[in-house]
Design a protein around this motif. Structure first.
Motif, PDB file in Angstrom:
ATOM      1  N   HIS A 121      13.792  14.498 -51.280  1.00  0.00           N
ATOM      2  CA  HIS A 121      14.876  14.583 -50.311  1.00  0.00           C
ATOM      3  C   HIS A 121      14.569  13.689 -49.113  1.00  0.00           C
ATOM      4  N   GLU A 122      15.552  13.547 -48.250  1.00  0.00           N
ATOM      5  CA  GLU A 122      15.455  12.639 -47.116  1.00  0.00           C
ATOM      6  C   GLU A 122      15.372  13.433 -45.813  1.00  0.00           C
ATOM      7  N   LEU A 123      14.499  12.979 -44.912  1.00  0.00           N
ATOM      8  CA  LEU A 123      14.397  13.580 -43.587  1.00  0.00           C
ATOM      9  C   LEU A 123      15.222  12.780 -42.583  1.00  0.00           C
ATOM     10  N   ALA A 159      16.049   7.320 -40.763  1.00  0.00           N
ATOM     11  CA  ALA A 159      16.981   6.305 -40.278  1.00  0.00           C
ATOM     12  C   ALA A 159      18.197   6.889 -39.579  1.00  0.00           C
ATOM     13  N   TYR A 160      18.298   8.230 -39.527  1.00  0.00           N
ATOM     14  CA  TYR A 160      19.530   8.848 -39.050  1.00  0.00           C
ATOM     15  C   TYR A 160      19.259   9.911 -37.994  1.00  0.00           C
ATOM     16  N   LEU A 161      20.237  10.049 -37.095  1.00  0.00           N
ATOM     17  CA  LEU A 161      20.227  11.062 -36.048  1.00  0.00           C
ATOM     18  C   LEU A 161      21.530  11.842 -36.122  1.00  0.00           C
ATOM     19  N   GLN A 250      34.689  17.569 -60.009  1.00  0.00           N
ATOM     20  CA  GLN A 250      35.669  16.609 -59.528  1.00  0.00           C
ATOM     21  C   GLN A 250      35.230  15.167 -59.761  1.00  0.00           C
ATOM     22  N   GLY A 251      34.106  14.996 -60.454  1.00  0.00           N
ATOM     23  CA  GLY A 251      33.615  13.659 -60.745  1.00  0.00           C
ATOM     24  C   GLY A 251      32.769  13.050 -59.654  1.00  0.00           C
ATOM     25  N   LEU A 252      32.342  13.867 -58.685  1.00  0.00           N
ATOM     26  CA  LEU A 252      31.520  13.371 -57.583  1.00  0.00           C
ATOM     27  C   LEU A 252      30.045  13.650 -57.844  1.00  0.00           C
ATOM     28  N   ARG A 253      29.197  12.780 -57.310  1.00  0.00           N
ATOM     29  CA  ARG A 253      27.752  12.946 -57.481  1.00  0.00           C
ATOM     30  C   ARG A 253      27.097  13.082 -56.113  1.00  0.00           C
ATOM     31  N   PRO A 254      26.448  14.222 -55.822  1.00  0.00           N
ATOM     32  CA  PRO A 254      25.771  14.402 -54.533  1.00  0.00           C
ATOM     33  C   PRO A 254      24.482  13.577 -54.475  1.00  0.00           C
ATOM     34  N   VAL A 255      24.314  12.844 -53.368  1.00  0.00           N
ATOM     35  CA  VAL A 255      23.143  11.976 -53.188  1.00  0.00           C
ATOM     36  C   VAL A 255      22.676  12.077 -51.738  1.00  0.00           C
ATOM     37  N   THR A 256      21.553  11.431 -51.435  1.00  0.00           N
ATOM     38  CA  THR A 256      21.098  11.350 -50.054  1.00  0.00           C
ATOM     39  C   THR A 256      22.015  10.426 -49.252  1.00  0.00           C
ATOM     40  N   LEU A 257      21.916  10.504 -47.927  1.00  0.00           N
ATOM     41  CA  LEU A 257      22.716   9.621 -47.092  1.00  0.00           C
ATOM     42  C   LEU A 257      22.387   8.153 -47.347  1.00  0.00           C
ATOM     43  N   SER A 258      21.122   7.840 -47.506  1.00  0.00           N
ATOM     44  CA  SER A 258      20.755   6.448 -47.731  1.00  0.00           C
ATOM     45  C   SER A 258      21.393   5.904 -48.996  1.00  0.00           C
ATOM     46  N   LEU A 260      24.130   7.081 -50.400  1.00  0.00           N
ATOM     47  CA  LEU A 260      25.567   7.047 -50.167  1.00  0.00           C
ATOM     48  C   LEU A 260      25.965   5.801 -49.384  1.00  0.00           C
ATOM     49  N   LEU A 261      25.218   5.489 -48.342  1.00  0.00           N
ATOM     50  CA  LEU A 261      25.586   4.359 -47.480  1.00  0.00           C
ATOM     51  C   LEU A 261      25.269   3.015 -48.104  1.00  0.00           C
ATOM     52  N   ARG A 262      24.394   3.018 -49.093  1.00  0.00           N
ATOM     53  CA  ARG A 262      24.192   1.783 -49.876  1.00  0.00           C
ATOM     54  C   ARG A 262      25.355   1.540 -50.821  1.00  0.00           C
ATOM     55  N   GLY A 263      26.134   2.608 -51.106  1.00  0.00           N
ATOM     56  CA  GLY A 263      27.273   2.486 -52.011  1.00  0.00           C
ATOM     57  C   GLY A 263      26.884   2.446 -53.451  1.00  0.00           C
TER      58      GLY A 263
END
Length: 263
Positions: A121-123, A159-161, A250-258, A260-263
């Motif tokens: 997971h991502e911190l 990388a996130y706040l 619904q066809g969605l895949r849960p991922v980390t923010l990093s 997700l933002l990489r697309g």
């Protein structure tokens, strides 16, 4: 803490305009944005995506859809009562999430922080003490972000706040940029539906989810320090398996923010 309108009126007498009540009560201490709100000069907090975007144009509340991806995020931990169970649920479904940890809690429960990282997971940064950053001077904003970041850096890069409650300011945005952090808010919050049965809340959140969605949940309920809190997160723990199943349906895949933002 602001007094109630009744207490304020008792302190300053009748016939005082409602907005002036908070200024007249002797027990009410107002500074910064709170004074602006009481005098009608401006809002107290950034409670909408539009308000947050005005303060921090680089912040993200929803990612641009680059595929069937969405992110689950968890705030206020780590907390030994709930974080481990949520990690178990995520692991059983082979889902990776992003945990916005409070520095104070991360220092207190290092084994849980290590487990979050070890399980892929991502911190991310949720400040040192979970105080409302938009009412704080720049020096306090800097301290709250940098102290938490120093703790997180002992485990992994972040990388996130996420400013607590999504209450941000120009000073927060500037300090985030100086710390090379991107402010992340959310497109929907599980907490909005806590008054509903868990299955109904899950169906509502999943039904609102779209590619690029960022869903806010909480794995932390207890916090000591200058802004203590005590919340029961058992509903969130119970909801995680069903929420994952529902967004996948619904066809969605849960991922980390990093991811997700990489697309």
């Amino acid at each position: 803490m602001l007094t109630s309108e009744r207490a304020a009126r008792a302190a300053v007498g009748p016939g005082v305009p409602r907005r002036a009540l908070l200024l007249g009560a002797s027990s009410c201490l107002l500074t910064g944005s709170a004074l602006a709100w009481a005098t009608g000069a401006g809002p107290l907090h950034t409670k909408t995506p539009e308000g947050r975007a005005r303060m921090d144009p680089d912040a993200i509340s929803q990612a641009a859809p680059g595929g069937p991806l969405m992110a689950l995020t968890f705030d206020d931990g780590p907390d030994p009562r709930y974080t481990g169970d949520i990690l178990d649920a995520l692991g059983a479904q082979e889902v990776r999430a992003t945990f916005f940890v409070i520095g104070r809690n991360a220092e207190k429960y290092p084994k849980l922080v290590s487990r979050i990282v070890a399980e892929g997971h991502e911190l991310a940064n949720h400040t040192q003490d979970h105080i409302w950053l938009d009412t704080q001077p720049r020096a306090v904003v800097q301290q709250q972000i940098s102290q938490a970041q120093a703790t997180i850096d002992g485990y992994a890069s972040a990388a996130y706040l996420r400013p607590p409650r999504g209450w941000t300011s120009r000073a927060v945005a500037e300090q985030a940029a100086a710390s090379r952090l991107r402010s992340i808010f959310w497109s929907d919050s599980f907490d909005r539906y806590l008054g509903l049965p868990v299955q109904t809340a899950v169906a509502t959140v999943a039904g609102n989810a779209r590619p690029g969605s960022i869903i806010l949940c909480h794995d932390g309920g207890h916090l000591d320090g200058p802004n203590p809190q005590q919340f029961d997160r058992t509903s969130t723990v119970a909801a995680v398996p069903g929420l994952i199943a529902a967004v996948r349906a619904q066809g969605l895949r849960p991922v980390t923010l990093s991811e997700l933002l990489r697309g």
